[in-house]
Design a protein around this motif. Sequence first.
Motif, PDB file in Angstrom:
ATOM      1  N   ILE A 102      -2.055  -7.945  13.482  1.00 12.71           N
ATOM      2  CA  ILE A 102      -2.299  -6.727  14.256  1.00 12.71           C
ATOM      3  C   ILE A 102      -1.559  -5.542  13.629  1.00 12.71           C
ATOM      4  N   SER A 103      -0.298  -5.752  13.270  1.00 15.16           N
ATOM      5  CA  SER A 103       0.491  -4.663  12.683  1.00 15.16           C
ATOM      6  C   SER A 103      -0.109  -4.199  11.363  1.00 15.16           C
ATOM      7  N   MET A 104      -0.560  -5.143  10.554  1.00 18.76           N
ATOM      8  CA  MET A 104      -1.145  -4.813   9.260  1.00 18.76           C
ATOM      9  C   MET A 104      -2.384  -3.941   9.425  1.00 18.76           C
ATOM     10  N   LEU A 105      -3.256  -4.294  10.356  1.00 14.59           N
ATOM     11  CA  LEU A 105      -4.492  -3.526  10.546  1.00 14.59           C
ATOM     12  C   LEU A 105      -4.221  -2.171  11.195  1.00 14.59           C
ATOM     13  N   LEU A 106      -3.358  -2.130  12.193  1.00 16.38           N
ATOM     14  CA  LEU A 106      -3.059  -0.861  12.857  1.00 16.38           C
ATOM     15  C   LEU A 106      -2.436   0.139  11.889  1.00 16.38           C
ATOM     16  N   ALA A 107      -1.441  -0.311  11.126  1.00 12.20           N
ATOM     17  CA  ALA A 107      -0.773   0.601  10.201  1.00 12.20           C
ATOM     18  C   ALA A 107      -1.721   1.074   9.101  1.00 12.20           C
ATOM     19  N   SER A 108      -2.603   0.203   8.633  1.00  8.63           N
ATOM     20  CA  SER A 108      -3.572   0.598   7.606  1.00  8.63           C
ATOM     21  C   SER A 108      -4.496   1.688   8.118  1.00  8.63           C
ATOM     22  N   PHE A 155       3.515   3.948   6.607  1.00 13.71           N
ATOM     23  CA  PHE A 155       2.504   3.100   7.237  1.00 13.71           C
ATOM     24  C   PHE A 155       2.194   1.891   6.360  1.00 13.71           C
ATOM     25  N   SER A 156       2.180   2.105   5.045  1.00 16.66           N
ATOM     26  CA  SER A 156       1.907   0.976   4.153  1.00 16.66           C
ATOM     27  C   SER A 156       3.036  -0.052   4.218  1.00 16.66           C
ATOM     28  N   THR A 157       4.262   0.395   4.475  1.00 13.97           N
ATOM     29  CA  THR A 157       5.372  -0.541   4.639  1.00 13.97           C
ATOM     30  C   THR A 157       5.146  -1.438   5.843  1.00 13.97           C
ATOM     31  N   ILE A 158       4.771  -0.841   6.967  1.00 12.20           N
ATOM     32  CA  ILE A 158       4.481  -1.636   8.161  1.00 12.20           C
ATOM     33  C   ILE A 158       3.382  -2.647   7.856  1.00 12.20           C
ATOM     34  N   SER A 159       2.352  -2.190   7.165  1.00 11.67           N
ATOM     35  CA  SER A 159       1.233  -3.055   6.824  1.00 11.67           C
ATOM     36  C   SER A 159       1.674  -4.206   5.925  1.00 11.67           C
ATOM     37  N   GLN A 160       2.479  -3.912   4.904  1.00 13.00           N
ATOM     38  CA  GLN A 160       2.905  -4.964   3.977  1.00 13.00           C
ATOM     39  C   GLN A 160       3.891  -5.929   4.632  1.00 13.00           C
ATOM     40  N   LEU A 161       4.715  -5.447   5.537  1.00 14.11           N
ATOM     41  CA  LEU A 161       5.575  -6.356   6.294  1.00 14.11           C
ATOM     42  C   LEU A 161       4.731  -7.285   7.166  1.00 14.11           C
ATOM     43  N   THR A 177      -5.902  -0.832   2.420  1.00 17.79           N
ATOM     44  CA  THR A 177      -4.705  -0.448   1.679  1.00 17.79           C
ATOM     45  C   THR A 177      -5.067   0.229   0.361  1.00 17.79           C
ATOM     46  N   THR A 178      -6.001  -0.370  -0.362  1.00 22.25           N
ATOM     47  CA  THR A 178      -6.432   0.222  -1.630  1.00 22.25           C
ATOM     48  C   THR A 178      -7.072   1.580  -1.401  1.00 22.25           C
ATOM     49  N   TYR A 179      -7.843   1.691  -0.327  1.00 26.03           N
ATOM     50  CA  TYR A 179      -8.520   2.951  -0.036  1.00 26.03           C
ATOM     51  C   TYR A 179      -7.527   4.073   0.215  1.00 26.03           C
ATOM     52  N   TYR A 180      -6.548   3.856   1.114  1.00 24.00           N
ATOM     53  CA  TYR A 180      -5.651   4.974   1.434  1.00 24.00           C
ATOM     54  C   TYR A 180      -4.654   5.239   0.308  1.00 24.00           C
ATOM     55  N   ALA A 181      -4.319   4.201  -0.485  1.00 21.27           N
ATOM     56  CA  ALA A 181      -3.415   4.431  -1.608  1.00 21.27           C
ATOM     57  C   ALA A 181      -4.068   5.334  -2.656  1.00 21.27           C
TER      58      ALA A 181
END
Length: 633
Positions: A296-302, A317-323, A431-435
Amino acid sequence: MQPATPLPLSLIVTAAALLLPLLAFGVIMLATRSRHRLSAAISIGAAGLSLIAAVYLLVQHWQMQAPLVFQTVWLVSGQMAIPIGILLDPLSLLMLTVVATISFLVQVYSLGYMAGDPGFGRYYGCMSLFAWAMLTLTVSSSLLQLYIFWELVGLASYLLIGFWFDKFSASEAGKKAFVMTRTGDVAFLLGLVLLWLQLGTLDIPVLTDPAAVAAALSPGMITLTALLIFGGIIGKSAQFPLLTWLPDAMEGPTPVSALLHSATMVAAGVYLFSRLFGYFSLSPTAMAVCLAIGTISMLLASSMAMVARDIKQVWAFSTISQLGFMLMGLGSGSLFAGVFHLTTHAGFKALLFLCAGVLIHRFHTNDMFEIGRLGGRRLKATVVCMIVGAAALSGLPPFSGFFSKEMILGQLLASGHPTAFLAALLGAFLTTYYAFRLIFILLFPLETDDAGHADGHGAHHGAWGERAMIAVLVCLAGVTVVLGFFEMSLHDFLARGLALDEAAPAHFTWLPMVAGTLAVAAVLQAWFEFGRKKARQIGWVERIPILADLFGQRWYLDRLYRYLLDTLVYRGVSRLFTANDRRVIDGALDGLGRSTIGLGRVVDWVHGGMIQYRLMIMVAAVILLILFIGWGG
């Protein structure tokens, strides 16, 4: 008299690695804070020596077969003895090295970024405090000791996030981070108390021994304590629902963001789960909750990162997602998958934040569109390093993130979690998209302002500061390129020393092709919307107002927190306490005061010295006595 037993060299080296930053903190804050260069030299020197010690310990114990534990009694109360000590095993040695490396590089980088700041000496003092707390946390031999330094890490992070305390938003961000992480820490503390009462010890080697724990605790107690401890992990690692403090923590200096978001504060939660992996593994329910929260955290942060304009908030936000990705790997049953991604993430996330720091330092804005307009792409070394970091974050080969992400995806598939696997693929695509959305905005701005390329305040502090910053970026970029190729070496190191039961990392021959195809598709979509010549630089999410508002408002989580605070705390608990204070406590005290005053007035009336009242009473008493005698006669 027998000669004293010499202390093991490993213990001496470890103690030096831990105590040098503490010594630097004390010297800076008490003696050299006003002498900026000396303070920086002391702090960086201590961090460098700690790094040398950590690398020495890692090399010296690379072939270790069993953990080393050094303990002594700290406090004694009746029959209870509380130990304190050092635990050296592959996991703690790896984390010690990662933390020491990032701390040293960030402090060197700060020579350029923080130059000229009036709080320069205080900054390096707080950096040393943070390094001491985090390094000691990694080698703690008991959960109580780990919890103490867990809280010290929180204190140091509060001081660093709110470093520019005269700025209201920074002060508020520091308080928000402190309060939200404390919310999770309350659950963590309750879990420790229950464990102590039920098991009688908080030693990590005992807690990670499945046979000992299973014989002493019921399955229900194991699940309850595991979930309570996981509450602390949620707060510290900014996972759902306590995730919105992390983007606001960007109010601190950018090197602080790099330190907090790479291998230190937020990674402490994932490290704690890894440290107690054997304990969590005894509870399928706790593992399932970990997997669900991570997903859930990965998808929300992304989704939040897709509409952010602040360059630091995108990486936050990417940190939250990667965690979340790391917790998915751990929750699916693979200690190495989570730890390996934690290790690779430390390198490329520090790289991304420090690249952002160079841009912010030069152009005085966090807005990525504004940085692009002012000529951010002309800082070629910084942009190249940022592309390397973004590629690693996106899981593109041959960068380190490709190896660790592919391992987590393979573990999710091999462990029988198809839904989580599909969610992870979606998260990797986003992740790739927003990066690369950020990269293309910097590389291909809609308009440019050549005047904006004029040197910012960084140029006023000398070329040495700029060179220090770029040198750190190059080092981290190099680590990001090569670290993934050490996958099997790290796996064997952890498996040998921790006696892992899990098999070698799961690999599916078709998985890299699928993941790579999704990553390329995401890059192409980002290029089509933000990079091509006629692109309007408006993403597909921003074309849907409902989604843009939902993601931009962080799924309204902050509004939910505000509603709960207003309803439950201010209008509920606070109003109840206010009523109790006014009616019960104040009422009782006021009633006691009024009674005392009334009694005093009665006594005052009786003893007022007025003879007529006394004579009247005496006459009345005599008459009543005569009547009584006469009536009786």
